[in-house]
Design an enzyme around this catalytic site. Sequence first.
Site, PDB file in Angstrom:
ATOM      1  N   ASP A   1     -68.377  44.202 -73.752  1.00  0.00           N
ATOM      2  CA  ASP A   1     -69.791  43.855 -73.662  1.00  0.00           C
ATOM      3  C   ASP A   1     -70.516  44.228 -74.946  1.00  0.00           C
ATOM      4  O   ASP A   1     -70.735  45.407 -75.233  1.00  0.00           O
ATOM      5  CB  ASP A   1     -70.429  44.579 -72.473  1.00  0.00           C
ATOM      6  CG  ASP A   1     -71.831  44.066 -72.151  1.00  0.00           C
ATOM      7  OD1 ASP A   1     -72.347  43.232 -72.920  1.00  0.00           O
ATOM      8  OD2 ASP A   1     -72.397  44.498 -71.136  1.00  0.00           O
TER       9      ASP A   1
ATOM     10  N   ASP B   1     -74.053  37.055 -77.473  1.00  0.00           N
ATOM     11  CA  ASP B   1     -73.637  37.925 -76.375  1.00  0.00           C
ATOM     12  C   ASP B   1     -72.253  37.549 -75.876  1.00  0.00           C
ATOM     13  O   ASP B   1     -71.977  36.382 -75.600  1.00  0.00           O
ATOM     14  CB  ASP B   1     -74.656  37.813 -75.229  1.00  0.00           C
ATOM     15  CG  ASP B   1     -74.398  38.811 -74.125  1.00  0.00           C
ATOM     16  OD1 ASP B   1     -74.086  39.966 -74.430  1.00  0.00           O
ATOM     17  OD2 ASP B   1     -74.516  38.428 -72.947  1.00  0.00           O
TER      18      ASP B   1
END
Length: 445
Positions: A112, A319
Amino acid sequence: MASRHLRRLLPLLCLAAAAAAAAAHDGSFDLRADLNHPYAGSSFSRHEAFRRAARASKARAARLTARLASVVLGTGGNISAADVPVAPLSDQGYSLTVGIGTPPQPHTLILDTGSNLVWTQCKLFRRTARQREPIYDPGESSSFAVLPCSSRLCQEGVFSFKNCTNNRCLYDDVYGSAETDGVLASETFTFGVHSEVSVPLGFGCGELSAGTLVGASGIIGLSPETLSLTSQLSVPRFSYCLTPFAERKTSPLLFGAMADLRRYKTTGPIQTTSILRNPVQTSYYYVPLVGLSFGTKRLAVPAASLAMNADGSGGTIVDSGTTVTFLVETAFRAVTEAVLQAVKLPVVNQTVEDYELCFALPRGTAMDAVQTPALVLHFDGGATMSLPRDNYFQEPRAGLMCLALGKTPDGTMSIIGNVQQQNMHVLFDVRNQKFSFAPTQCDAI
C-alpha cells in the site's frame, strides 16, 4: 481502543523488556520481490473479480478523500466506518509474501503506497480477524522485541490513537471500514525472490478489530511517512510493474538499484514528472496531473480542477491499492462525454456493479473486438501516460463493457489506480522526488 488490551498484553510483553528502537539499516536494500495478484488462487471468475475490485476501489476512494478532507478541515484525520462502504482489505491491492521473525514465518501483506505502518495480526491478541494463513506468533521468534515509548518510531509515528502507558507504544489506526490496533515492536523481515535480504523493521503487532482481511494478514506501507518500509530503510527508490488485471500473474516489485527503468526492456519511452509534497497530508504520492486527452483531442478540463490547493485539498495521487482511477467530477464528466461520442454502442441506462458508465456489447462479442482511442494523462513538464482500452475499460459481466473510472467531488483528490498502471513500469524516486513510467510488458521483466 488499543489500551483495552494492555492488561492481557503485559505478561508476554515483559519477556521483551530489553527492547529498544528498531535497529537502523545501514546497508543497501537492493532486491526484487514478486507481488501476488489480489485474486490469485481464488475461485472468482474474471467478471466477478472485476466487480469486487471496483466495489473495493469505491470504498478506498471514499476513505482516502474523507481522510484528506478531515485533515484539511482540521478535524483530526479520523473518519468513521459510516463514511466508507465495506470491502475486504485484500480486495484492494496486490500483496507480498514476506518472512517475519527468526526463524521466518511466511505471511502475506498487502502492498500500500498510501499507508504508513507495516503491520500484521499476531498472537499477542486473542480477537484477531479471520485469515487463511496462521497468525504470526512472536513467541516463536528470537528477534521480536517491543518498542518503548521513547523510540523514534513511537514518538514520530502518526496514528488515529496512541497510548504509551507502562512504556508500551499501543496504537489504534482507522482505515474507514476497517480498524487495526496493536503494539509497536521490532522484528526481522525477510524479503526477496532470487536472493533473500533480512532487515530489522519497526512494525505493528496487533489485530484487525473491525473489518476483514481474508487473503492477507496485514499491510506493508510504502508511503513517504516515518513508519513505512521505505522510510525506515531509507530506500532511495522503488518500482513495480503490474501485469494485466485479468491474467492474475505475479508482478515484479523492485527496490534500490534494482528499481531502474533503463535496466529493463520497455515498449515505449521512459517519461518523468515530479512528486509533489502536500502541506498537510504526507501519506500519499502526489503527481502534477494537468490535463487529459481522448485520442488526439485535448479535453476541456481546467488544470486548476486537478491541481493541489494551498490548503492541501485537491491534487492527484498515484495509488497501488485503488483498482480503478477516480477523477474529480469536472474531469470525469469531460472524459465520459468524449467516450460517449467515440463508442458507438448502446448505453446501459443505469449504474451497473459500481461502474458509472457501461455499454452493451453485441451478442456473442467480447470487449476485445471493440476499438477505442487511447486515454492520455498529461503531466506538468510534458510527460504523457497513454492508456490503451484495457487500461480504462473492463468487462464486469459477459456482454457489458464498463468504464473503469469513478468520480470524486470537485475540490477533492483524483486517484490514478492500478488498472491504469497495468503493463506500465512505474518508479517512485523518493530521494529526488521524481515519478517515472514507461509502457512495459510486465511479465517479461
